[in-house]
Design a protein around this motif. Structure first.
Motif, PDB file in Angstrom:
ATOM      1  N   TYR A   1       0.812  -1.223   0.000  1.00 43.96           N
ATOM      2  CA  TYR A   1       0.000   0.000   0.000  1.00 43.96           C
ATOM      3  C   TYR A   1       0.845   1.273   0.000  1.00 43.96           C
ATOM      4  CZ  TYR A   1      -3.375  -3.566   1.173  1.00 43.96           C
ATOM      5  OH  TYR A   1      -4.141  -4.703   1.149  1.00 43.96           O
ATOM      6  N   ILE A   2       1.995   1.236   0.636  1.00 49.49           N
ATOM      7  CA  ILE A   2       2.809   2.449   0.711  1.00 49.49           C
ATOM      8  C   ILE A   2       3.300   2.868  -0.675  1.00 49.49           C
ATOM      9  CG2 ILE A   2       4.982   1.227   1.163  1.00 49.49           C
ATOM     10  CD1 ILE A   2       3.805   4.641   2.614  1.00 49.49           C
ATOM     11  N   GLU A   3       3.412   1.916  -1.585  1.00 44.30           N
ATOM     12  CA  GLU A   3       3.840   2.267  -2.944  1.00 44.30           C
ATOM     13  C   GLU A   3       2.810   3.166  -3.635  1.00 44.30           C
ATOM     14  OE1 GLU A   3       6.514  -0.814  -1.672  1.00 44.30           O
ATOM     15  OE2 GLU A   3       4.333  -0.657  -1.554  1.00 44.30           O
ATOM     16  N   LYS A   4       1.525   2.875  -3.440  1.00 37.42           N
ATOM     17  CA  LYS A   4       0.492   3.730  -4.031  1.00 37.42           C
ATOM     18  C   LYS A   4       0.432   5.078  -3.317  1.00 37.42           C
ATOM     19  CE  LYS A   4      -1.994   2.712  -6.870  1.00 37.42           C
ATOM     20  NZ  LYS A   4      -1.997   2.912  -8.333  1.00 37.42           N
ATOM     21  N   VAL A   5       0.634   5.070  -2.009  1.00 32.42           N
ATOM     22  CA  VAL A   5       0.745   6.341  -1.280  1.00 32.42           C
ATOM     23  C   VAL A   5       1.871   7.171  -1.880  1.00 32.42           C
ATOM     24  CG1 VAL A   5       1.340   7.397   0.938  1.00 32.42           C
ATOM     25  CG2 VAL A   5      -0.238   5.452   0.868  1.00 32.42           C
ATOM     26  N   GLY A   6       2.956   6.490  -2.258  1.00 33.94           N
ATOM     27  CA  GLY A   6       4.085   7.183  -2.872  1.00 33.94           C
ATOM     28  C   GLY A   6       3.712   7.873  -4.172  1.00 33.94           C
ATOM     29  N   GLU A   7       2.867   7.241  -4.979  1.00 35.55           N
ATOM     30  CA  GLU A   7       2.414   7.877  -6.230  1.00 35.55           C
ATOM     31  C   GLU A   7       1.649   9.161  -5.934  1.00 35.55           C
ATOM     32  OE1 GLU A   7       0.546   5.559  -9.335  1.00 35.55           O
ATOM     33  OE2 GLU A   7       1.291   3.710  -8.415  1.00 35.55           O
ATOM     34  N   ILE A   8       0.766   9.087  -4.954  1.00 34.04           N
ATOM     35  CA  ILE A   8      -0.012  10.271  -4.579  1.00 34.04           C
ATOM     36  C   ILE A   8       0.916  11.351  -4.033  1.00 34.04           C
ATOM     37  CG2 ILE A   8      -1.797  11.133  -3.016  1.00 34.04           C
ATOM     38  CD1 ILE A   8      -3.056   8.302  -3.149  1.00 34.04           C
ATOM     39  N   ALA A   9       1.872  10.941  -3.200  1.00 32.18           N
ATOM     40  CA  ALA A   9       2.803  11.899  -2.596  1.00 32.18           C
ATOM     41  C   ALA A   9       3.643  12.601  -3.654  1.00 32.18           C
ATOM     42  CB  ALA A   9       3.702  11.185  -1.590  1.00 32.18           C
ATOM     43  N   ARG A  10       4.052  11.874  -4.685  1.00 33.16           N
ATOM     44  CA  ARG A  10       4.855  12.497  -5.745  1.00 33.16           C
ATOM     45  C   ARG A  10       4.043  13.558  -6.490  1.00 33.16           C
ATOM     46  NH1 ARG A  10       7.154   7.425  -5.692  1.00 33.16           N
ATOM     47  NH2 ARG A  10       5.664   6.483  -7.135  1.00 33.16           N
ATOM     48  N   LEU A  11       2.769  13.284  -6.706  1.00 30.08           N
ATOM     49  CA  LEU A  11       1.917  14.282  -7.346  1.00 30.08           C
ATOM     50  C   LEU A  11       1.831  15.539  -6.485  1.00 30.08           C
ATOM     51  CD1 LEU A  11      -0.178  15.212  -9.463  1.00 30.08           C
ATOM     52  CD2 LEU A  11      -1.912  14.035  -8.115  1.00 30.08           C
ATOM     53  N   PHE A  12       1.577  15.364  -5.193  1.00 25.80           N
ATOM     54  CA  PHE A  12       1.440  16.514  -4.304  1.00 25.80           C
ATOM     55  C   PHE A  12       2.767  17.247  -4.103  1.00 25.80           C
ATOM     56  CE2 PHE A  12      -2.498  14.413  -2.374  1.00 25.80           C
ATOM     57  CZ  PHE A  12      -3.354  15.232  -3.094  1.00 25.80           C
ATOM     58  N   SER A  13       3.882  16.532  -4.181  1.00 26.11           N
ATOM     59  CA  SER A  13       5.189  17.173  -4.011  1.00 26.11           C
ATOM     60  C   SER A  13       5.398  18.289  -5.020  1.00 26.11           C
ATOM     61  CB  SER A  13       6.313  16.144  -4.149  1.00 26.11           C
ATOM     62  OG  SER A  13       6.314  15.243  -3.075  1.00 26.11           O
ATOM     63  N   GLY A  14       4.901  18.087  -6.228  1.00 22.71           N
ATOM     64  CA  GLY A  14       5.038  19.120  -7.245  1.00 22.71           C
ATOM     65  C   GLY A  14       4.316  20.401  -6.883  1.00 22.71           C
ATOM     66  N   PHE A  15       3.307  20.284  -6.041  1.00 20.21           N
ATOM     67  CA  PHE A  15       2.569  21.459  -5.578  1.00 20.21           C
ATOM     68  C   PHE A  15       3.117  21.988  -4.252  1.00 20.21           C
ATOM     69  CE2 PHE A  15      -0.565  19.373  -8.373  1.00 20.21           C
ATOM     70  CZ  PHE A  15      -0.939  20.448  -9.168  1.00 20.21           C
ATOM     71  N   GLY A  16       4.278  21.482  -3.836  1.00 16.41           N
ATOM     72  CA  GLY A  16       4.884  21.938  -2.590  1.00 16.41           C
ATOM     73  C   GLY A  16       4.200  21.400  -1.354  1.00 16.41           C
ATOM     74  N   ILE A  17       3.551  20.237  -1.484  1.00 22.46           N
ATOM     75  CA  ILE A  17       2.745  19.679  -0.399  1.00 22.46           C
ATOM     76  C   ILE A  17       3.379  18.392   0.112  1.00 22.46           C
ATOM     77  CG2 ILE A  17       0.488  18.710   0.204  1.00 22.46           C
ATOM     78  CD1 ILE A  17      -0.633  20.460  -2.138  1.00 22.46           C
ATOM     79  N   LYS A  18       3.612  18.318   1.422  1.00 22.11           N
ATOM     80  CA  LYS A  18       4.115  17.102   2.064  1.00 22.11           C
ATOM     81  C   LYS A  18       2.944  16.177   2.397  1.00 22.11           C
ATOM     82  CE  LYS A  18       8.661  17.872   3.152  1.00 22.11           C
ATOM     83  NZ  LYS A  18       9.775  16.917   3.061  1.00 22.11           N
ATOM     84  N   THR A  19       3.156  14.886   2.216  1.00 24.54           N
ATOM     85  CA  THR A  19       2.115  13.894   2.489  1.00 24.54           C
ATOM     86  C   THR A  19       2.396  13.179   3.805  1.00 24.54           C
ATOM     87  OG1 THR A  19       1.686  13.551   0.138  1.00 24.54           O
ATOM     88  CG2 THR A  19       1.011  11.792   1.640  1.00 24.54           C
ATOM     89  N   PHE A  20       1.349  13.060   4.627  1.00 23.42           N
ATOM     90  CA  PHE A  20       1.407  12.375   5.917  1.00 23.42           C
ATOM     91  C   PHE A  20       0.383  11.237   5.925  1.00 23.42           C
ATOM     92  CE2 PHE A  20       3.230  16.449   6.696  1.00 23.42           C
ATOM     93  CZ  PHE A  20       3.968  16.404   7.869  1.00 23.42           C
ATOM     94  N   LEU A  21       0.566  10.304   6.838  1.00 26.03           N
ATOM     95  CA  LEU A  21      -0.409   9.239   7.075  1.00 26.03           C
ATOM     96  C   LEU A  21      -0.763   9.192   8.555  1.00 26.03           C
ATOM     97  CD1 LEU A  21       1.009   6.290   4.923  1.00 26.03           C
ATOM     98  CD2 LEU A  21      -1.083   7.595   4.458  1.00 26.03           C
ATOM     99  N   SER A  22      -2.016   8.881   8.843  1.00 26.99           N
ATOM    100  CA  SER A  22      -2.424   8.587  10.215  1.00 26.99           C
ATOM    101  C   SER A  22      -2.133   7.118  10.499  1.00 26.99           C
ATOM    102  CB  SER A  22      -3.919   8.857  10.398  1.00 26.99           C
ATOM    103  OG  SER A  22      -4.224  10.210  10.156  1.00 26.99           O
ATOM    104  N   ILE A  23      -1.746   6.829  11.732  1.00 21.23           N
ATOM    105  CA  ILE A  23      -1.398   5.448  12.082  1.00 21.23           C
ATOM    106  C   ILE A  23      -2.274   4.935  13.217  1.00 21.23           C
ATOM    107  CG2 ILE A  23       1.002   5.694  11.362  1.00 21.23           C
ATOM    108  CD1 ILE A  23       1.653   5.777  14.478  1.00 21.23           C
ATOM    109  N   ASN A  24      -2.371   3.625  13.284  1.00 21.64           N
ATOM    110  CA  ASN A  24      -2.976   2.940  14.417  1.00 21.64           C
ATOM    111  C   ASN A  24      -1.854   2.614  15.393  1.00 21.64           C
ATOM    112  OD1 ASN A  24      -4.025   0.882  16.184  1.00 21.64           O
ATOM    113  ND2 ASN A  24      -5.643   0.476  14.688  1.00 21.64           N
ATOM    114  N   TRP A  25      -1.980   3.101  16.631  1.00 26.09           N
ATOM    115  CA  TRP A  25      -0.917   2.892  17.607  1.00 26.09           C
ATOM    116  C   TRP A  25      -0.614   1.409  17.815  1.00 26.09           C
ATOM    117  CZ3 TRP A  25       2.870   5.481  19.570  1.00 26.09           C
ATOM    118  CH2 TRP A  25       3.570   4.937  20.653  1.00 26.09           C
ATOM    119  N   ALA A  26      -1.603   0.576  17.631  1.00 27.94           N
ATOM    120  CA  ALA A  26      -1.425  -0.860  17.868  1.00 27.94           C
ATOM    121  C   ALA A  26      -0.856  -1.589  16.657  1.00 27.94           C
ATOM    122  CB  ALA A  26      -2.756  -1.487  18.274  1.00 27.94           C
ATOM    123  N   ALA A  27      -0.377  -0.871  15.649  1.00 29.30           N
ATOM    124  CA  ALA A  27       0.118  -1.505  14.423  1.00 29.30           C
ATOM    125  C   ALA A  27       1.181  -2.582  14.671  1.00 29.30           C
ATOM    126  CB  ALA A  27       0.649  -0.444  13.464  1.00 29.30           C
TER     127      ALA A  27
END
Length: 664
Positions: free
Chosen positions: A203-229
């Motif tokens: 799944y992180i690979e697809k997040v990476g695709e989205i993040a690369r798109l947003f990077s061009g707009f100067g936007i950092k991508t974050f994820l929310s996590i489950n503490w019990a992961a």
């Protein structure tokens, strides 16, 4: 499906700029400068020359412009940026000035360093507290069924969890950058099911695709996590932040994320809150939890954004000394200075939960040694579900200009050890609806949040006029004035017919739309009004109440402690008030309750009448969209008026001074 272009209407902009020739003078090419070229050539179809002498508009990166890399300067046919990001912001603001017919001169840098949108999107395509359709990130292509079933449980997921609509995401990135947003988290803070797996392959690979798109707009991508992961997907028996195996697991996961997404922003964490797991389960505190993650992020420059929305959601209503408003302060104030430099506390602007009216959260100004962000909610969970008109900028601006050991807009950054790790954040309000926000006019809050983040000293009126000019380009000034007047009075109107005087929640439990006066009164959520035959309100004074008023700076505490000094707008938040008590407005409490609810309903009828007069003067899609919602708002306001007034008439036995219809 035609996707609404909101305040960036391509054909209008292209027509304005069709005769111009652009030249880019860059220090170096990067993702943002490449995006800027795409915006000029591919989005707007404009001419970009390699010969400066042919250019009519020159865009220049000049690092000496400002120490703030996001700063820009516009001088007629010259746009300067302190970096490629600053230049991109300068370009979008050039478009704003051009579209509004304003003088092309402006120098600006952001008031807040981090300007972030949190999404509460779930991997099945639903959005918790979403009122504009399904997620733009997750879900099945072509699906837009986001019915609130009364449960946040995930639907069955078949196949790819990602929507993969990169055309829509590109538009969204453009909207975000145009109002100065530079960070985004993709998924709900209540991380459920496969949402826990977003931080690992595949799944992180697809997040990476989205993040690369947003990077061009100067936007950092974050994820929310489950503490019990570590326990749920890591095969460990614990999630104890001081356990060596847990620390090693997180270090490995975070390292892999940066292999895939080199400019990943970091994690957003909701822990020990409303049933979510956290370090308290293991006898640890929130600094233990946040700092453990921060240590693994430090080599990569990543951040841990830790939410302070931590309270006892099993409150005993019988004990009036229990006070949910104090929870964040009590959980985090003692830890001031204990958090790592790459940890940021995300703190709601008010002490309860994005209410119709709340005072400033006292942690702002009190925390002196901890990075902090102020949290808002653009999605209208308590403010009308993007059905009822509610332009909320007046409320937000009042909050950030509240003085508690200094103006909140200033102490957020001044009291953060690293000002770069501070700012404003909001829960977003967009979805797959054609107009992005469900209600066309709810776009004003999305636009307004970004503009407020960038310039804390803009007024609600200035921001609204910008949005109107850019959104309703071909609408005549009289029609725009009508929409302006509707929106500028809408927040005050919503407050009047729902829960004025800061009494808190009297809404339908869970759904948070429509009246249910005692819906939360004997429940576990800690949101009470304590109405009886004598009066209503929560005694939060130091002398006889919960002591909450004493958490503020002495000057503010003195006001909130005294019933005769507390502003009417906040009086029921701080005091139990008798029905015959005279407010600052010269009327008794009970008469004020009656008057506000009658006036609020009547104002909504005026809204509806004013909007109907716009038929034929604005586009038909917008006219019908808002008309339908105004019909629902009239019914909602009527229900609020009748239920509130009837309830308090029965409680108090006091007649309305003007003899208006109250049901008995």
């Amino acid at each position: 499906m035609m996707i609404d272009e909101m305040w960036l209407q391509k054909n209008k902009l292209k027509k304005l700029l069709s005769q111009e020739v652009f030249f880019l003078d860059l220090v170096k090419e990067d993702a943002v400068s490449l995006r800027l070229r795409k915006e000029l050539i591919e989005w707007l179809g404009l001419t970009v020359s390699t010969d400066r002498a042919q250019a009519t508009i020159v865009l220049v990166v000049n690092p000496e412009l400002s120490v703030n890399a996001e700063a820009y300067e516009i001088q007629e046919n010259l746009i300067k940026g302190a970096s490629s990001s600053g230049l991109l912001y300068g370009f979008y603001n050039f478009l704003r000035l051009k579209l509004r017919g304003k003088k092309l001169e402006e120098s600006s840098e952001p008031s807040q360093a981090l300007r972030m949108i949190n999404h509460w999107d779930q991997v099945d395509g639903t959005i918790e507290r979403g009122y504009a359709g399904e997620s733009i990130f997750f879900g099945t292509p072509g699906s837009n069924d986001n019915t609130d079933t009364g449960s946040f449980a995930l639907r069955e997921i078949k196949g790819d969890i990602f929507r993969n609509d990169f055309t829509r995401l590109e538009m969204y990135g453009r909207f975000l950058a145009s109002i100065g947003i530079n960070a985004i988290s993709l998924n709900n803070v209540n991380v459920r099911g496969l949402g826990t797996n977003l931080i690992v392959s595949p799944y992180i690979e697809k997040v990476g695709e989205i993040a690369r798109l947003f990077s061009g707009f100067g936007i950092k991508t974050f994820l929310s996590i489950n503490w019990a992961a570590p326990r749920l997907i890591g095969g460990l028996r614990t999630s104890d932040p001081l356990d060596e195996a847990v620390c090693a697991w997180w270090k490995k996961v975070i390292g892999h994320i940066y292999d895939v997404v080199p400019d990943f922003g970091g994690f957003v964490v909701k822990a020990d809150s409303e049933g979510e797991p956290g370090p308290y389960q293991y006898g640890r505190n929130h600094a233990d939890g946040a700092n453990m993650l921060a240590e693994s992020f430090a080599p990569h420059g990543g951040l841990v954004i830790w939410r302070t929305f931590v309270y006892n959601s099993q409150t005993d209503w019988r004990n009036r000394k229990n006070d949910r408003a104090k929870a964040a302060y009590e959980n985090f104030m003692a830890l001031d200075g204990d958090f790592a430099d790459n940890v940021i506390l995300q703190i709601k602007f008010g002490p309860i939960d994005f209410g119709v009216r709340e005072p400033l959260m006292p942690l702002f100004g009190a925390l002196k040694k901890t990075n902090q962000m102020m949290e808002f909610q653009v999605t209208a969970e308590y403010l009308g579900h993007q059905i009822d008109l509610n332009y909320v900028l007046p409320q937000w601006l009042e909050i950030i200009h509240t003085d508690n050991y200094g103006l909140a807009k200033d102490t957020v950054k001044e009291n953060s050890p690293l000002a770069a790790n501070s700012g404003f954040v909001a829960i977003g309000n967009v979805g797959m609806d054609e107009n992005w926000c469900g209600n066309k006019l709810a776009q004003a809050n999305f636009y307004g949040f970004g503009r407020m983040c960038w310039n804390n000293d803009l007024t609600a009126a200035e921001i609204l006029r910008e949005w109107l000019d850019m959104t309703f380009v071909d609408v005549d000034e009289r029609a725009k004035k009508t929409i302006y007047e509707l929106l500028m009075t809408s927040n005050q109107t919503y407050e009047a017919y729902t829960t004025p005087l800061a009494i808190g929640n009297m809404i339908v439990p869970h759904y948070h739309y429509g009246p249910s006066i005692n819906g939360y009164e004997y429940d576990r959520w800690g949101s009470y009004h304590f109405a009886d035959r004598n009066g209503l309100g929560v005694d939060r004074t130091m002398v006889t109440g919960t002591g909450y008023s004493g958490l503020y700076a002495p000057e503010l505490a003195e006001i909130y402690e005294d019933i005769n000094k507390t502003p009417d707008e906040l009086i029921l938040f701080f005091h139990f008030v008798n029905y015959d008590h005279l407010l600052h407005n010269g009327k008794t409490l009970i008469q004020t309750i009656y008057d506000l609810h009658f006036e609020g309903y009547n104002k909504v009828l005026e809204f509806q009448k004013s909007w109907q007069a716009l038929e034929g003067k604005i586009d038909e899609i917008t006219f019908r969209n808002v008309s339908q919602r105004l019909e629902l708002q009239v019914q909602n306001a009527k229900n609020w008026r009748d239920q509130i007034n009837t309830y308090f008439y029965r409680m108090s036995g006091v007649e309305d001074k003007y003899g208006r219809k109250i049901f008995n």
